[in-house]
Design a protein around this motif. Structure first.
Motif, PDB file in Angstrom:
ATOM      1  N   LEU A 194       0.792  -1.232   0.000  1.00 53.54           N
ATOM      2  CA  LEU A 194       0.000   0.000   0.000  1.00 53.54           C
ATOM      3  C   LEU A 194       0.826   1.286   0.000  1.00 53.54           C
ATOM      4  CD1 LEU A 194      -2.939  -1.098   2.329  1.00 53.54           C
ATOM      5  CD2 LEU A 194      -2.905  -0.917  -0.172  1.00 53.54           C
ATOM      6  N   ALA A 235      -3.508   3.466  -2.491  1.00 57.94           N
ATOM      7  CA  ALA A 235      -4.073   3.076  -1.193  1.00 57.94           C
ATOM      8  C   ALA A 235      -5.373   3.837  -0.920  1.00 57.94           C
ATOM      9  CB  ALA A 235      -3.071   3.335  -0.077  1.00 57.94           C
ATOM     10  N   ARG A 313      -3.058  -8.326  -0.275  1.00 59.90           N
ATOM     11  CA  ARG A 313      -2.318  -7.139  -0.706  1.00 59.90           C
ATOM     12  C   ARG A 313      -0.827  -7.169  -0.384  1.00 59.90           C
ATOM     13  NH1 ARG A 313      -7.179  -5.191  -1.805  1.00 59.90           N
ATOM     14  NH2 ARG A 313      -8.592  -4.470  -0.169  1.00 59.90           N
TER      15      ARG A 313
END
Length: 354
Positions: A194, A235, A313
């Motif tokens: 992120l 993000a 992620r």
């Protein structure tokens, strides 16, 4: 650039699985299996010269065989989703396996990610390249035509990992080959992605429905969370609650590239500020799927290299492709390969520091 080979493991039937290391003089190397043409690791220095492995992968063949996340694998015959697991070609409807809800994903159960590819090492202009070949028989996964596939991997002294895709069929068929490498420019064991930033050279994307299937619309990115025409963080977009993000559980969308098949124009760039590592993507394909690892560790715990747990992620994919569901939408570039014509597309991942 040189290539070395060693044994990685054995299949349940005793078939040997080999791992090939492509290495240049810049302390960069890439490991590739003959199983699935899989990219296992990519080692590269950061801006301070510290080397890390920036590709998600596994340490043993058993985990690859159990893997439903396609880590690093070649994907075919048709990458991405086909709505309702069927397509019509020359007036005939071909029904495919439903392996993604009601839809067909990444070539089905006998996809190219599950086969042992034939491998040769060829020398060209003083550098070696890895040449993988495979024949998919007529009717496999109900796709028409005997399809002969060749994928060449090479690593340049400019840190360019080149994938050269070729295929020929004896019948009209559909082909959409790609690679499903998961990248984390901080290192595969460093947590989520992120903090990365991305640039996508595309003014339009293909919106999806709640099954992540493109609707046929080609929409402007301007004013949406899909606008990456300038290098920026993603993000915030993931946290936005935008309908498209909800449908994809994050980014899992196709962008219609502005590059018009020009291999010399940057299609996409990924950047991680702390390490300084960047990766540029060049391709002759018309689209790219940006996927933020939304389903990692969802059904089966993914224990990666060095016993690293790959959670949601912890890696992202940039899959060059024809648009998903293109057989349903005539306004999309066509993945139809005519009999005895040559499918040929090139994708390059260039690694650098900034």
């Amino acid at each position: 650039m040189s290539i070395t080979k060693k044994i990685f493991g054995k299949m349940p039937d005793g078939t040997q699985v080999d791992i090939y290391t492509l290495k240049n003089s810049n302390n960069m190397s890439v490991d590739i299996l003959n199983y699935g043409g899989t990219i296992v690791s990519i080692l590269m220095p950061d801006k301070n010269g510290k080397i890390a492995d920036i590709a998600l992968g596994f340490d043993d063949i058993k985990r690859y065989m159990e893997n439903d996340a396609y880590l690093g694998a070649l994907i075919g015959r048709h990458g991405n989703r086909i709505e309702a697991a069927e397509f019509e070609l020359n007036g005939k409807v071909y029904e495919l396996v439903k392996n993604d809800g009601n839809n067909h994903l990444h070539g089905g159960k006998v996809g190219f990610h599950n086969v042992i590819w034939n491998v040769e090492i060829h020398e060209e202009n003083g550098a070696e390249k890895l040449v993988l070949t495979h024949t998919s028989p007529d009717g496999e996964e109900n796709y028409p035509g005997n399809l002969n596939v060749k994928v060449e991997y090479s690593l340049s002294e400019d840190n360019e990992l080149k994938l050269d895709y070729n295929a020929v069929s004896d019948k009209d068929t559909v082909v959409n080959l790609t690679n499903h490498a998961y990248f984390n420019l901080s290192g595969h064991a460093s947590g989520d992605v992120l903090k990365h930033q991305i640039y996508i050279n595309a003014d339009k994307f293909t919106p999806v429905n709640d099954e992540c299937i493109p609707t046929g619309e080609i929409k402007d990115v301007k004013g949406t969370v899909m606008d990456f025409t300038k290098m920026s963080s993603f993000a915030e977009g993931i946290a936005s609650g935008d309908e498209q993000i909800v449908y994809g559980l994050g980014y899992d969308h196709n962008w219609a590239l502005n590059t018009n098949g020009n291999i010399n124009e940057v299609a996409c760039e990924l950047y991680e500020p702390q390490s300084g590592r960047a990766m540029q993507v060049f391709t002759t394909k018309p689209g790219i799927q940006f996927y933020t690892g939304n389903h990692l560790n969802e059904n089966v715990e993914l224990i990666g290299k060095n016993n690293t747990v790959y959670n949601k992620r912890t890696g992202l994919c940039l899959e060059t492709q024809f648009f998903p569901n293109a057989m349903k939408h005539k306004n999309f570039p066509s993945p139809i390969l005519k009999a005895n014509e040559t499918y040929h597309y090139v994708t390059i991942y260039k690694f650098l520091n900034k």
